[in-house]
Design a protein around this motif. Structure first.
Motif, PDB file in Angstrom:
ATOM      1  N   UNK A 209     -11.028   9.467  -1.425  1.00  0.00           N
ATOM      2  CA  UNK A 209     -11.191   9.592  -2.882  1.00  0.00           C
ATOM      3  C   UNK A 209     -10.578  10.908  -3.359  1.00  0.00           C
ATOM      4  N   UNK A 210     -10.792  11.974  -2.597  1.00  0.00           N
ATOM      5  CA  UNK A 210     -10.231  13.269  -2.979  1.00  0.00           C
ATOM      6  C   UNK A 210      -8.702  13.219  -2.958  1.00  0.00           C
ATOM      7  N   UNK A 211      -8.132  12.691  -1.867  1.00  0.00           N
ATOM      8  CA  UNK A 211      -6.671  12.666  -1.715  1.00  0.00           C
ATOM      9  C   UNK A 211      -5.984  11.761  -2.731  1.00  0.00           C
ATOM     10  N   UNK A 212      -6.604  10.636  -3.040  1.00  0.00           N
ATOM     11  CA  UNK A 212      -5.953   9.649  -3.894  1.00  0.00           C
ATOM     12  C   UNK A 212      -6.297   9.784  -5.377  1.00  0.00           C
ATOM     13  N   UNK A 213      -7.459  10.315  -5.695  1.00  0.00           N
ATOM     14  CA  UNK A 213      -7.934  10.253  -7.077  1.00  0.00           C
ATOM     15  C   UNK A 213      -8.215  11.641  -7.675  1.00  0.00           C
ATOM     16  N   UNK A 214      -9.130  12.366  -7.080  1.00  0.00           N
ATOM     17  CA  UNK A 214      -9.601  13.604  -7.704  1.00  0.00           C
ATOM     18  C   UNK A 214      -8.692  14.802  -7.434  1.00  0.00           C
ATOM     19  N   UNK A 215      -8.263  14.978  -6.205  1.00  0.00           N
ATOM     20  CA  UNK A 215      -7.434  16.128  -5.844  1.00  0.00           C
ATOM     21  C   UNK A 215      -6.175  16.258  -6.684  1.00  0.00           C
ATOM     22  N   UNK A 216      -5.364  15.194  -6.803  1.00  0.00           N
ATOM     23  CA  UNK A 216      -4.159  15.302  -7.625  1.00  0.00           C
ATOM     24  C   UNK A 216      -4.453  15.646  -9.088  1.00  0.00           C
ATOM     25  N   UNK A 217      -5.536  15.085  -9.634  1.00  0.00           N
ATOM     26  CA  UNK A 217      -5.908  15.380 -11.008  1.00  0.00           C
ATOM     27  C   UNK A 217      -6.316  16.849 -11.142  1.00  0.00           C
ATOM     28  N   UNK A 218      -7.128  17.349 -10.227  1.00  0.00           N
ATOM     29  CA  UNK A 218      -7.550  18.744 -10.253  1.00  0.00           C
ATOM     30  C   UNK A 218      -6.339  19.676 -10.178  1.00  0.00           C
ATOM     31  N   UNK A 219      -5.424  19.382  -9.272  1.00  0.00           N
ATOM     32  CA  UNK A 219      -4.201  20.202  -9.145  1.00  0.00           C
ATOM     33  C   UNK A 219      -3.420  20.221 -10.450  1.00  0.00           C
TER      34      UNK A 219
END
Length: 176
Positions: free
Chosen positions: A161-171
């Motif tokens: 979930x972090x790699x595909x959804x949340x991480x890119x958005x946060x970056x």
């Protein structure tokens, strides 16, 4: 006319098959939120660590952060918790909303399992949760530097979930 009546069950079946196929193609974890694009709702609540501290929505301004709705009664929260600890250790600001929970149990939970939260507000009556549109725990919101909700994830956060959804958005939000 009688021959036309023979096709009615077939037409009903075809309509039901299309509706069933459409239902199967929906993502059950995708839950829309009317709060996306809105600032964090106004609140004034104590924290789990300090009942005298009064935290407001202003806390969420100034940096991109995660706001995680959690509770000790939530089995999925226990599964998600080690990943949140790792994210916090890597420098991700995470704030908690302890949702409809016993404060003493919450303190024990955080002491035992480590505390990934910069602070965790006590939402004992669930009013903040209602204002956010919370269905249950865990739920996590991505909040931008202006305190505006940019994304809502319902369910456990893990590496995928972090790699595909949340991480890119946060970056992306950190650069804006």
């Amino acid at each position: 006319m009688n021959r036309l009546k023979l096709f009615i069950p077939l037409m009903i079946f075809a309509v039901l098959a299309v509706l069933f196929w459409r239902g199967l193609s929906l993502d059950p974890t995708e839950m829309p939120s009317s709060r996306i694009g809105d600032p964090m709702p106004a609140f004034n609540l104590p924290t789990v660590r300090d009942a005298d501290a009064q935290i407001t929505e202003q806390t969420f301004k100034g940096e991109v952060s995660l706001v995680n709705v959690w509770a000790t009664w939530c089995a999925a929260c226990r599964i998600e918790h080690p990943f949140l600890v790792r994210l916090a250790e890597q420098g991700m600001p995470i704030y908690g909303i302890n949702y409809k929970d016993d404060v003493e149990e919450a303190k024990r939970w955080l002491a035992q399992l480590h505390d990934p939260y910069r602070l965790s507000v006590v939402d004992q009556d669930g009013r903040l949760g209602v204002d956010l549109g919370v269905f249950g725990a865990p739920e996590t919101y991505v909040v931008d530097k202006q305190g505006v909700i940019r994304h809502r994830h319902v369910g456990i956060i893990d590496q995928r979930v972090w790699d595909e959804e949340l991480g890119p958005l946060v970056e992306r939000l950190q650069v804006e």
